[in-house]
Every structure is written in C-alpha cells, then in structure tokens.
Design an enzyme around this catalytic site. Structure first.
Site, short mmCIF file in Angstrom:
data_model
loop_
_atom_site.label_atom_id
_atom_site.label_comp_id
_atom_site.label_asym_id
_atom_site.label_seq_id
_atom_site.Cartn_x
_atom_site.Cartn_y
_atom_site.Cartn_z
N LYS A 61 0.88 -1.41 0.09
CA LYS A 61 0.05 -0.07 -0.06
C LYS A 61 0.77 1.19 -0.05
O LYS A 61 0.55 2.27 -0.33
CB LYS A 61 -1.00 0.02 1.35
CG LYS A 61 -2.13 -1.11 1.15
CD LYS A 61 -3.31 -0.77 0.20
CE LYS A 61 -4.35 -1.53 0.40
NZ LYS A 61 -5.44 -1.00 -0.41
N SER A 312 1.12 -9.42 -0.36
CA SER A 312 0.59 -7.95 -0.18
C SER A 312 1.30 -7.23 1.00
O SER A 312 1.42 -6.24 1.36
CB SER A 312 -0.73 -7.85 -0.35
OG SER A 312 -1.36 -8.73 0.68
#
Length: 332
Positions: A61, A312
C-alpha cells in the site's frame, strides 16, 4: 463536473505504472523476490514471491499512497490528506504524510487490528474510529473532507493509487522475466488491476489471476457476471480483503486485463500462512497468504509453469496469528 465525467473515469495505463515506478525510485523499498525449493517440488512449478511484506510500513500500500500524495499540489498538501482504511492503506498514508510533511487524518473501523491502529498513530496520523455496523466510512470521510477541506486519497479506487500499486508487479517481472501466471490478492482491486497493467506491458502472455476468500467473494462474482457485486462485513480472517465491492476504476481494469478469479477457504489461508512462516521464515498476514492458498488448493492447474505471487503485506497481530496456528480461533 458533468454526468459523463462522473460515469466514465479516466483509467490508468501501463505508462502510468512506469511513471509511478520512477516517482518511487529511492523512496519505496525494492523488495526481494524469494523462492522455495520445497514448494517448487511440491507443485512441479517455479514460484516467485514478490515480498511486499518487507515494504516500508509492511505492505504494498505504501506504493500507491506515496504515488498519489506526491502528485498533490502545494495548496492541496497544505490542507492535509484524509483516508479511510482497515489498516494497511491507513499506515501507508500516515507514513507518506510524515515523509512529505503533510498532516494526515485516517478513518478506521473500531475493530481494526490493534497493531495497525497503533502503527498508524505512530506515524503521526490522527485516527478517527467508527463502528462499521452503524456507520459508513465513506460518508464519515465525505463529512470530514467537507468540514476540513482535506484531499481524500481512497484505498484503491483512485488512478494514481492503482498506478503505484502496479509497480510491485513491474519490479517482479523485471527481475524474473516473462511469467506464465501472476497471482495477487483482491480486495478493492487496486493491487490486482495495477499488476495486470504491468503484466500486459512486460509479459503479454501471462495469465493474471485474482484471489480472494470464499467469505468475501464479491470480486469473483463481479468478474463472472459482468456487474459489480457487493459483500457486507464478511467474517474472513483476511481483514485487508473485506472491501465491500470493486470500484469504478478497478472493475473495468480487472474485466479487461485479468484472466481469472479464484476463491480460497479460511483454513486454506491459515495453511498458506503456516507454510510461509515455517518453511520460508517470513511473516505474512492472512491477506498476503491468499494467493499461495490458491496454488496449494489446486496444484495440478499450475504444473510446469513459472508463477509469480505478490505477497501483499506482513502487518499481522502476532497473538491472533499464533491463535490461528494453534486452532484456537475457529475458521470455516
């Protein structure tokens, strides 16, 4: 703004992903690509893990948040930045704000992992908690945006965020060369759609596959039906993938560039986490283990292939993870 402009967003392209990569050069970590001989032998395939659990603030992110915030004007930066997130986007925006000297306010659910809330505050952000059973984060953020005049950076449905997220897959493909398949987790679709743009540019024959929990299968249903489907507060352990629906930017990108969607069980996610922790010695959160769970659930489908996986993130509450491994938390 015209109705047409609202209904037809400008979609990012592979060129935008390349531009984001230049913007992030020297700022984002170039995370390692890891392999496992044990896994390769088990699957009869070559698997390459892009370890975004080792990215700044512990997740991919950061790429999208920094790319988006860095493009704001001086006037917009002076007014501050607002975001909403269950955790990783929150930390990413907060860290970006600290690096760029921008005031940040983050709307987070009251049941967000304590480690993620504390980390977000630790980066200097103001955290506003809300009850997701009775309040809408989008409505609360819109109210704050109106009251404070801050710039809102959504977690996935924002072109500059998508472009930034795609840089992880871009780096992976530059290191490995062409792949037969690339698997990425899917919540709101920012990472998946950005990865698909990167793959289309660097490895045109690569089948990009999105993976999500069975309990949060809105993206898979959307992909199959061609219309956006929703899910409300799904009880999956993959807290980063509890997004209610794909967005106006991510849905068309996924429909255009993603080859397939798969879902995995909660137990499958735990077993994938266990493998990554115990055999590869890396800390991965449930959301980050979802693509490996898809490989382990159907190994025959990938035999003989060169496969990329984007891990992720690694922002996991250690007590909860240990309870999952010990079977103290029931999963479907």
């Amino acid at each position: 703004m015209s109705t047409e402009a609202i209904e037809t967003p400008v979609l990012p392209t592979a060129d935008d992903v390349h531009a984001a990569a230049e913007r992030l050069r020297g700022i984002a970590h170039r995370t390692p690509v890891m392999t496992s001989r044990t896994l390769d032998e088990r699957l009869g395939a070559q698997v390459f893990f892009k370890c975004e659990n080792l990215q700044r603030m512990g997740a991919f992110k950061f790429r999208g948040a920094y790319n988006a915030v860095s493009l704001l004007s001086a006037e917009e930066r002076a007014r501050g930045v607002l975001a909403y997130s269950s955790g990783n986007h929150a930390q990413a925006v907060a860290l970006t704000g600290r690096l760029l000297g921008i005031r940040t306010t983050i709307v987070m659910p009251s049941d967000a992992p304590v480690s993620k809330v504390e980390a977000t505050r630790g980066y200097g952000a103001e955290v506003i908690l809300y009850d997701k059973e009775t309040q809408s984060r989008e409505e609360l953020a819109a109210q704050l945006k109106e009251e404070r005049g801050m710039s809102l950076i959504p977690p996935y449905d924002y072109a500059d965020v998508v472009s930034g997220q795609g840089t992880a897959a871009l780096e992976l493909l530059r290191e490995t060369g062409p792949l037969d398949a690339l698997l990425a987790p899917c919540g709101g679709g920012g990472l998946l759609s950005g990865s698909a743009l990167a793959a289309a540019a660097l490895s045109p024959g690569c089948r990009v596959i999105g993976v999500e929990p069975e309990l949060a299968d809105d993206a898979t249903r959307s992909f199959r039906t061609g219309t956006v489907q929703t899910v409300r507060n799904p009880p999956t352990i993959a807290d980063g993938l509890r997004t209610p629906a794909l967005g106006r930017i991510t849905f068309p990108l996924i429909r255009a560039h993603v080859a397939d969607m798969r879902t995995v069980s909660e137990q499958g996610i735990v077993e994938a986490m266990r493998f990554l922790w115990t055999r590869m010695k890396i800390i991965v959160e449930p959301s980050g283990a979802v693509p490996l769970a898809a490989l382990l659930a159907d190994p025959g489908a990938f035999k003989g292939m060169r496969i990329g996986i984007v891990i992720s993130g690694g922002n996991v509450d250690l007590a909860s993870a240990c309870a999952l491994f010990a079977g103290e938390i029931g999963v479907a």
